[in-house]
Motif scaffolding. Structure first.
Motif, mmCIF file in Angstrom:
data_model
loop_
_atom_site.group_PDB
_atom_site.id
_atom_site.type_symbol
_atom_site.label_atom_id
_atom_site.label_comp_id
_atom_site.label_asym_id
_atom_site.label_seq_id
_atom_site.Cartn_x
_atom_site.Cartn_y
_atom_site.Cartn_z
ATOM 1 N N LEU A 13 0.816 -1.207 0.000
ATOM 2 C CA LEU A 13 0.000 0.000 0.000
ATOM 3 C C LEU A 13 0.856 1.265 0.000
ATOM 4 O O LEU A 13 0.547 2.244 -0.693
ATOM 5 C CB LEU A 13 -0.934 -0.030 1.210
ATOM 6 C CG LEU A 13 -2.200 0.821 1.143
ATOM 7 C CD1 LEU A 13 -2.992 0.542 -0.120
ATOM 8 C CD2 LEU A 13 -3.056 0.581 2.371
ATOM 9 N N GLU A 14 1.909 1.256 0.772
ATOM 10 C CA GLU A 14 2.785 2.414 0.864
ATOM 11 C C GLU A 14 3.384 2.741 -0.509
ATOM 12 O O GLU A 14 3.413 3.907 -0.927
ATOM 13 C CB GLU A 14 3.898 2.125 1.871
ATOM 14 C CG GLU A 14 4.625 3.344 2.375
ATOM 15 C CD GLU A 14 5.532 2.969 3.544
ATOM 16 O OE1 GLU A 14 5.502 3.695 4.548
ATOM 17 O OE2 GLU A 14 6.250 1.954 3.459
ATOM 18 N N LYS A 15 3.837 1.726 -1.224
ATOM 19 C CA LYS A 15 4.426 1.942 -2.550
ATOM 20 C C LYS A 15 3.388 2.437 -3.550
ATOM 21 O O LYS A 15 3.690 3.270 -4.413
ATOM 22 C CB LYS A 15 5.070 0.648 -3.054
ATOM 23 C CG LYS A 15 6.291 0.221 -2.258
ATOM 24 C CD LYS A 15 6.852 -1.093 -2.772
ATOM 25 C CE LYS A 15 8.059 -1.541 -1.945
ATOM 26 N NZ LYS A 15 8.588 -2.862 -2.398
ATOM 27 N N ILE A 16 2.168 1.927 -3.453
ATOM 28 C CA ILE A 16 1.104 2.346 -4.362
ATOM 29 C C ILE A 16 0.773 3.820 -4.144
ATOM 30 O O ILE A 16 0.683 4.606 -5.104
ATOM 31 C CB ILE A 16 -0.139 1.471 -4.179
ATOM 32 C CG1 ILE A 16 0.163 0.028 -4.618
ATOM 33 C CG2 ILE A 16 -1.323 2.019 -4.962
ATOM 34 C CD1 ILE A 16 -0.865 -0.979 -4.194
ATOM 35 N N TYR A 17 0.597 4.217 -2.894
ATOM 36 C CA TYR A 17 0.308 5.626 -2.611
ATOM 37 C C TYR A 17 1.479 6.521 -3.041
ATOM 38 O O TYR A 17 1.266 7.631 -3.564
ATOM 39 C CB TYR A 17 0.030 5.822 -1.114
ATOM 40 C CG TYR A 17 -1.313 5.295 -0.652
ATOM 41 C CD1 TYR A 17 -2.464 5.452 -1.422
ATOM 42 C CD2 TYR A 17 -1.441 4.637 0.573
ATOM 43 C CE1 TYR A 17 -3.686 4.974 -0.992
ATOM 44 C CE2 TYR A 17 -2.665 4.158 1.017
ATOM 45 C CZ TYR A 17 -3.785 4.326 0.222
ATOM 46 O OH TYR A 17 -5.006 3.858 0.661
ATOM 47 N N ASP A 18 2.695 6.063 -2.820
ATOM 48 C CA ASP A 18 3.860 6.850 -3.247
ATOM 49 C C ASP A 18 3.878 7.013 -4.764
ATOM 50 O O ASP A 18 4.226 8.089 -5.283
ATOM 51 C CB ASP A 18 5.157 6.183 -2.781
ATOM 52 C CG ASP A 18 5.389 6.320 -1.282
ATOM 53 O OD1 ASP A 18 4.679 7.132 -0.655
ATOM 54 O OD2 ASP A 18 6.267 5.607 -0.754
ATOM 55 N N THR A 19 3.519 5.957 -5.491
ATOM 56 C CA THR A 19 3.482 6.027 -6.952
ATOM 57 C C THR A 19 2.428 7.016 -7.428
ATOM 58 O O THR A 19 2.675 7.822 -8.335
ATOM 59 C CB THR A 19 3.202 4.637 -7.548
ATOM 60 O OG1 THR A 19 4.213 3.727 -7.120
ATOM 61 C CG2 THR A 19 3.183 4.684 -9.067
#
Length: 478
Positions: A13-19
């Motif tokens: 989730l963290e990587k998705i939001y960062d993207t």
């Protein structure tokens, strides 16, 4: 409205939001909504992780727990469905949908909501024919078999979705609809995924129930994941009036570097002036849930849906009067309450060890409120009653945040005290049930925005309705 669509999240989730944040910055845009098409992995702690159907060496807590605990806040309103890699024990607490964390909403086994004027339907799980007609019989702790069957699609949810009328803007499934490859570049797909060729040539790749729903509901968009590749198609539907309607299909990959796992789309009207996007219940869907409650089964046997030629009703598309009844029960307010409360302790990377077992099933207060409002049954609660399991109520728990302060969903909430099963006090003199008490008389009402009912786990008496009495009888009685 600008929507980001994600394929398989796999807990990142963290990587998705960062993207999404990086895209917003580079393109000077604002994304209003994130839709995740399954394998979300809402694992709150290591016990949840052990409820995932993956080999132990592949179990990774990832980053959802940070949003559950309050260490981080979801920057975008997020909607997701379940896939085949999920913390199934947590999702089973929310069979009709609910908040798994602030601003992160699960659509349930199946569900329909509206946001920014966009009507969105979702179907969780994957299709397996041997479980399709069974009831929702699984309950944590799972066996090697039920940890997989728990995420298999059931005919009840498909039947309910088929009752929908009117325009659907978006449908979400984890599986692809079977045959969708005939409406896109199938040759390119087979070059990228050569092991799909045999199934495509036999027309067996994908989910036949999703194919059926696609042709009945005819949504403007259909999003899927599961097969870990990007694929687009356009399905043309003929109508009685001669007009041709098109469903734009998009499948996306899983969240990994250099993979096509995210797509930004513009759907509906521009809502950039809206500061606080809200989720709205779909009135027709709520009426369908209420009207078909008697079709719910929690038994490990076939449970067939009614159809033409039988003696009972088989068309449950609600009338205006039936929808008005539901609207009255909700006080004419269809806004989904933001009533998330943490119900278990979140993962702590500094102290937690990888020695946890599967947890026992527990009831979620969001589902209790929803079911009591509509007068429908929580399948998990029915299972716990039938199997004489303690009715563990998930409650707001005291969880240390990263600055060692108690996390609450509201600044003025009073601390909740959980009295464990078997421990007597003046309200529970026999010590025979688990319940929740609060330090002020009205805190429970504030917490769940409910009325005067105390949050006891003592269930209302099941009102059996004709045809379904045998479905809920114990094995000794049936």
């Amino acid at each position: 409205m600008r929507i980001a669509v994600e394929g398989c999240a796999h807990g990142e989730l963290e990587k998705i939001y960062d993207t999404v944040g990086l895209i917003e910055k580079e393109q000077g845009i604002k994304v209003d909504l994130l839709i995740c098409c399954g394998d979300f992995q809402s694992t709150r702690n290591l016990e949840d992780l052990n409820c995932m159907a993956v080999p132990p060496k592949y179990r990774d807590i990832c980053t959802f727990y940070k949003y559950y605990s309050g260490e981080k806040k979801a920057p975008i309103l997020t909607i997701f469905i379940g896939g085949n890699h999920e913390a199934s024990n947590y999702l089973q607490e929310l069979p009709y949908g609910g908040w798994v964390a602030p601003r992160i909403y699960y659509l349930g086994y199946a569900g329909v909501v509206s946001v920014g004027g966009i009507r969105i339907a979702g179907l969780s799980g994957i299709f397996k024919a041997h479980d399709y007609h069974k009831g929702h019989f699984e309950m944590a702790p799972y066996t090697e078999s039920t940890v997989r069957s728990v995420y298999h699609i059931r005919n009840l949810e498909v039947f309910r979705l088929k009752q929908l009328s009117g325009q659907l803007d978006i449908c979400i499934s984890h599986d692809w609809p079977r045959g969708i490859y005939h409406h896109g570049n199938a040759e390119q797909l087979m070059r990228f995924k050569p092991f799909f060729r045999e199934e495509i040539e036999k027309n067996t790749l994908g989910n036949e129930t999703c194919e059926d729903l696609l042709n009945i509901l005819k949504p403007s968009y259909w999003f899927s994941a599961h097969l870990h590749c990007k694929f687009a198609a356009a399905v043309k539907h003929s109508s009685e009036g001669g007009e041709e309607k098109v469903t734009k299909f998009l499948a996306l990959d899983k969240c990994l570097p250099n993979r096509r796992f995210l797509q930004i789309l513009e759907v509906g009207e521009d809502i950039s002036s809206q500061e606080d996007l809200k989720l709205i219940y779909d009135l027709e869907w709520l009426a369908i849930l209420m009207l078909t409650n008697h079709l719910l089964s929690v038994k490990h046997v076939a449970n067939y849906m009614p159809g033409p030629g039988g003696t009972e009703r088989h068309n449950y598309t609600p009338t205006d009067e039936e929808k008005a009844t539901v609207e009255e029960r909700l006080g004419r307010n269809l806004e989904i309450p933001e009533n998330f409360v943490p119900t278990v302790a979140a993962f702590n990377p500094d102290t937690d060890q990888k020695t946890h077992s599967q947890p026992a099933a527990q009831i979620n207060p969001q589902t209790t409120l929803f079911c009591d409002t509509l007068g429908i049954d929580d399948p998990l609660r029915l299972l716990m009653i039938l199997r004489k399991q303690p009715l563990n109520l998930g409650t707001a728990v005291e969880m240390p945040s990263w600055n060692d302060e108690t996390i609450n969903t509201e600044d003025d909430e009073e601390e909740a005290t959980v009295v464990p099963s078997g421990e007597a006090d003046e309200e529970n003199p026999e010590g025979d049930e688990t319940f929740v008490s609060f330090s002020t008389a009205d805190s429970a009402e504030n917490l769940l925005e409910t009325s005067t009912e105390h949050l006891s786990v003592t269930p209302p008496v099941k009102r059996f309705r004709g045809r379904n009495q045998a479905l809920y009888s114990t094995p000794e009685e049936s």
